[in-house]
Scaffold this motif. Structure first.
Motif, PDB file in Angstrom:
ATOM      1  N   ILE A  25      53.298   1.740 -65.785  1.00  0.00           N
ATOM      2  CA  ILE A  25      52.689   2.530 -66.871  1.00  0.00           C
ATOM      3  C   ILE A  25      51.196   2.246 -66.973  1.00  0.00           C
ATOM      4  N   ASN A  26      50.831   0.962 -66.957  1.00  0.00           N
ATOM      5  CA  ASN A  26      49.423   0.600 -67.073  1.00  0.00           C
ATOM      6  C   ASN A  26      48.625   1.045 -65.855  1.00  0.00           C
ATOM      7  N   TYR A  27      49.239   0.935 -64.680  1.00  0.00           N
ATOM      8  CA  TYR A  27      48.533   1.337 -63.467  1.00  0.00           C
ATOM      9  C   TYR A  27      48.261   2.840 -63.475  1.00  0.00           C
ATOM     10  N   MET A  28      49.206   3.611 -63.965  1.00  0.00           N
ATOM     11  CA  MET A  28      48.988   5.058 -64.050  1.00  0.00           C
ATOM     12  C   MET A  28      47.836   5.380 -65.008  1.00  0.00           C
ATOM     13  N   LEU A  29      47.724   4.598 -66.074  1.00  0.00           N
ATOM     14  CA  LEU A  29      46.600   4.799 -66.998  1.00  0.00           C
ATOM     15  C   LEU A  29      45.272   4.503 -66.304  1.00  0.00           C
ATOM     16  N   PHE A  30      45.239   3.505 -65.414  1.00  0.00           N
ATOM     17  CA  PHE A  30      44.009   3.169 -64.692  1.00  0.00           C
ATOM     18  C   PHE A  30      43.672   4.229 -63.637  1.00  0.00           C
ATOM     19  N   TYR A  32      44.071   7.390 -63.820  1.00  0.00           N
ATOM     20  CA  TYR A  32      43.524   8.622 -64.414  1.00  0.00           C
ATOM     21  C   TYR A  32      41.990   8.644 -64.369  1.00  0.00           C
ATOM     22  N   PRO A  33      41.287   7.605 -64.852  1.00  0.00           N
ATOM     23  CA  PRO A  33      39.816   7.628 -64.719  1.00  0.00           C
ATOM     24  C   PRO A  33      39.336   7.570 -63.276  1.00  0.00           C
ATOM     25  N   CYS A  34      40.127   6.980 -62.366  1.00  0.00           N
ATOM     26  CA  CYS A  34      39.765   6.974 -60.947  1.00  0.00           C
ATOM     27  C   CYS A  34      39.827   8.389 -60.372  1.00  0.00           C
ATOM     28  N   PHE A  35      40.827   9.145 -60.815  1.00  0.00           N
ATOM     29  CA  PHE A  35      40.952  10.553 -60.412  1.00  0.00           C
ATOM     30  C   PHE A  35      39.755  11.357 -60.917  1.00  0.00           C
ATOM     31  N   LEU A  36      39.384  11.144 -62.186  1.00  0.00           N
ATOM     32  CA  LEU A  36      38.232  11.848 -62.756  1.00  0.00           C
ATOM     33  C   LEU A  36      36.948  11.465 -62.028  1.00  0.00           C
ATOM     34  N   ALA A  37      36.829  10.200 -61.660  1.00  0.00           N
ATOM     35  CA  ALA A  37      35.619   9.740 -60.967  1.00  0.00           C
ATOM     36  C   ALA A  37      35.433  10.451 -59.633  1.00  0.00           C
ATOM     37  N   GLY A  38      36.541  10.807 -58.983  1.00  0.00           N
ATOM     38  CA  GLY A  38      36.453  11.555 -57.731  1.00  0.00           C
ATOM     39  C   GLY A  38      35.758  12.892 -57.921  1.00  0.00           C
ATOM     40  N   LEU A 226      46.261   3.068 -53.325  1.00  0.00           N
ATOM     41  CA  LEU A 226      46.667   4.078 -54.300  1.00  0.00           C
ATOM     42  C   LEU A 226      45.451   4.596 -55.075  1.00  0.00           C
ATOM     43  N   ILE A 227      44.542   3.706 -55.429  1.00  0.00           N
ATOM     44  CA  ILE A 227      43.321   4.108 -56.142  1.00  0.00           C
ATOM     45  C   ILE A 227      42.488   5.033 -55.269  1.00  0.00           C
ATOM     46  N   ASN A 228      42.355   4.678 -53.988  1.00  0.00           N
ATOM     47  CA  ASN A 228      41.588   5.522 -53.067  1.00  0.00           C
ATOM     48  C   ASN A 228      42.204   6.913 -52.930  1.00  0.00           C
ATOM     49  N   VAL A 229      43.537   6.968 -52.898  1.00  0.00           N
ATOM     50  CA  VAL A 229      44.230   8.259 -52.771  1.00  0.00           C
ATOM     51  C   VAL A 229      43.957   9.133 -53.997  1.00  0.00           C
TER      52      VAL A 229
END
Length: 539
Positions: A25-30, A32-38, A226-229
């Motif tokens: 759950i917490n990782y999915m929250l993190f 989200y901003p990584c996706f936006l940063a892309g 996963l963050i990179n993806v």
């Protein structure tokens, strides 16, 4: 945080497991901003994209036909010139029609005003015709904001906590991103561009740190991938939305508004346990660990948590010992300056980082100039990063850091320079080679992150890594200007990329191999990595 601190916490995290409900759950929250940063990191490619336009020839614009255009505007490289026109003779229209003899095709003059196509771009809104330096400067201004955001967000994160730094940075993204969509002139646009990056770009790095601090050692490699993806998914979504909306102002409002949701993390997100421990807030850290254990359905006994309570004493002892040692000998900074091996290594690694960011971002930005649909090309160039990241994980531990870096730099150079020799009618071949070049430099970029952290000693690793990373931003800051090179020669950008990559590959030969080598803890141990290389060469 001391090694003892990390060891005690990592033991507890291992018991909690890397894929429990709390972690997921917490990782999915993190993520989200990584996706936006892309999306935020490359949106300038589409908000200020180059479009078609021509000189406005006021004498003939009211003519009852458009045949005069081919007489009034010269040809450049097989198409109408964007910035020049033929001089108009003092003649009157014949039956409302402009004719060839009204223009002096031996005398060219610069355009004063322009007629733009129906394509959407800030170039059209702010009348940036034939001012390509202003158009490309938008991306440079954005990336220059990273020089402010990285240290600023780092200070906030270390002092006030990770989740507060993430929430505030994301709020700044939302405010300045949406404000930019209402820009009334060019200066307002670039000012908001800089402020959005300077105060908001740190959201990605903070989310990355939170994610890495959430999981144990065995979950970090998968977590990083996963963050990179998700970052790449953000890039592809940006291209898709740009294609669908065809309005840069609407695009900015659509992608930046969701960043405000991250501000709610102040209330719904747990603080980093490692940060709490580093600040001596052990009771709060244990409270979060108990909550995580309950969600993961894991039993943590008081004996398991005892080391966490005692970390304060351990830290105080370690700090005291460190102060005694520091008082007796030279400071760590002085040791680094005195070590020619470390200084040379720092300069070399900084250049490797600059090359990676320059070629990586340069290929992404210039992809919209390839033949075919610019949105599809951008998505393909972004998508190729996903298999590249997985390939990096597969080859680094098998073939070693040096061999992978040298191979990827040289291969990227060959592919980039090779693009200059592919005929224009071979568009598919150009795209395949272009994607292969991006694949190669992505592997090199991912490898540099790992390699640089392995060649510096523990007591200065974070500081020297920050120096390399900050210096590397020079590459990403200059990359948006590379389309200007194409104005002189269409293939000049990729030739430039290839030349820098060749030099980077050659410089890797001067560095030691670090595969299966224990991380150096002191300056002396780091220096011995080079001595080890020399001994192996002699043997």
């Amino acid at each position: 945080m001391t090694d003892t601190n990390a060891g005690g916490l990592d033991t507890v995290l291992k018991q909690l497991g890397p894929f429990g409900r709390y972690n997921v759950i917490n990782y999915m929250l993190f993520l989200y901003p990584c996706f936006l940063a892309g999306m935020y990191g490359s949106v300038y490619v589409f908000e200020a994209s180059d479009i078609n336009y021509r000189c406005e020839i006021k004498e003939c614009e009211t003519s009852n036909n458009s045949v005069w255009i081919e007489f009034g505007i010269p040809q450049d490289k097989g198409s109408l010139s964007k910035c020049e026109r033929y001089s108009f003779k003092n003649s009157t229209l014949n039956n409302g029609t402009c004719t060839q003899d009204m223009f002096d095709n031996h005398l060219r003059e610069k355009c004063d005003t322009y007629v733009y196509s129906d394509e959407d771009s800030a170039v059209k809104d702010f009348n940036l015709g034939c001012e390509n330096w202003k158009r490309t400067l938008i991306g440079t201004i954005h990336n220059s904001g990273l020089f402010v955001s990285l240290p600023l967000t780092g200070i906030m994160s270390d002092r006030f906590g990770r989740k507060k730094a993430l929430a505030v940075a994301s709020l700044m993204n939302c405010i300045f991103g949406v404000m930019r969509s209402f820009s009334v002139n060019y200066l307002m646009m670039v000012a908001c561009e800089f402020c959005e990056a300077a105060f908001g770009a740190g959201a990605y790095s903070t989310a990355f740190v939170l994610a890495m601090e959430l999981v144990g050692p065995k979950g970090r490699v998968f977590g990083n991938t996963l963050i990179n993806v998700f970052y790449v998914c953000g890039l592809m979504t940006l291209a898709g939305l740009s294609w669908a909306l065809q309005d840069w102002r609407t695009l900015l409002r659509v992608i930046y508004s969701p960043a405000c949701l991250v501000f709610s993390y102040i209330w719904i997100l747990n603080e980093s346990i490692r940060w709490l421990l580093s600040k001596g807030k052990h009771e709060k850290a244990v409270e979060i660990l108990r909550k995580a254990a309950k969600m993961n359905k894991v039993e943590l006994s008081e004996q398991d948590l005892t080391p966490i309570y005692e970390l304060d004493k351990v830290k105080a002892t370690k700090d005291k010992d460190y102060l005694v040692v520091s008082a007796e000998g030279p400071s760590i900074f002085q040791q680094v300056i005195r070590s020619s091996i470390i200084i040379k290594r720092l300069l070399t690694c900084s250049y490797l980082w600059i090359t990676c960011t320059f070629v990586y971002y340069g290929l992404s930005i210039n992809s919209v100039s390839l033949a075919g649909n610019k949105y599809v090309n951008f998505m393909l160039v972004a998508f190729v990063e996903i298999p590249a990241n997985f390939a990096c994980l597969a080859v680094l531990d098998r073939f070693g850091r040096k061999r992978v870096l040298i191979t990827m730099y040289i291969l990227s150079a060959i592919l980039c320079i090779g693009l200059a020799f592919i005929p224009k009618d071979k568009a598919w071949w150009s795209l395949i080679v272009y994607l292969s070049g991006k694949f190669s430099i992505t592997i090199a970029y991912s490898s540099v992150y790992i390699y640089v952290s392995e060649v510096f000693p523990t007591n200065v690793r974070q500081s020297l890594l920050a120096v390399c990373s900050s210096t590397g931003r020079i590459g990403s800051t200059l990359a948006p200007l590379t389309p200007l090179l194409a104005l002189y020669y269409e293939k000049l950008p990729v030739i430039f990329f290839g030349t820098l990559a060749v030099l980077a590959g050659m410089l890797v030969f001067t560095l030691p191999e670090t595969i299966n080598v224990r991380l150096p803890d002191t300056i002396e141990e780091a220096e011995r990595l080079s001595n080890r290389k020399n001994e192996e060469n002699l043997s």
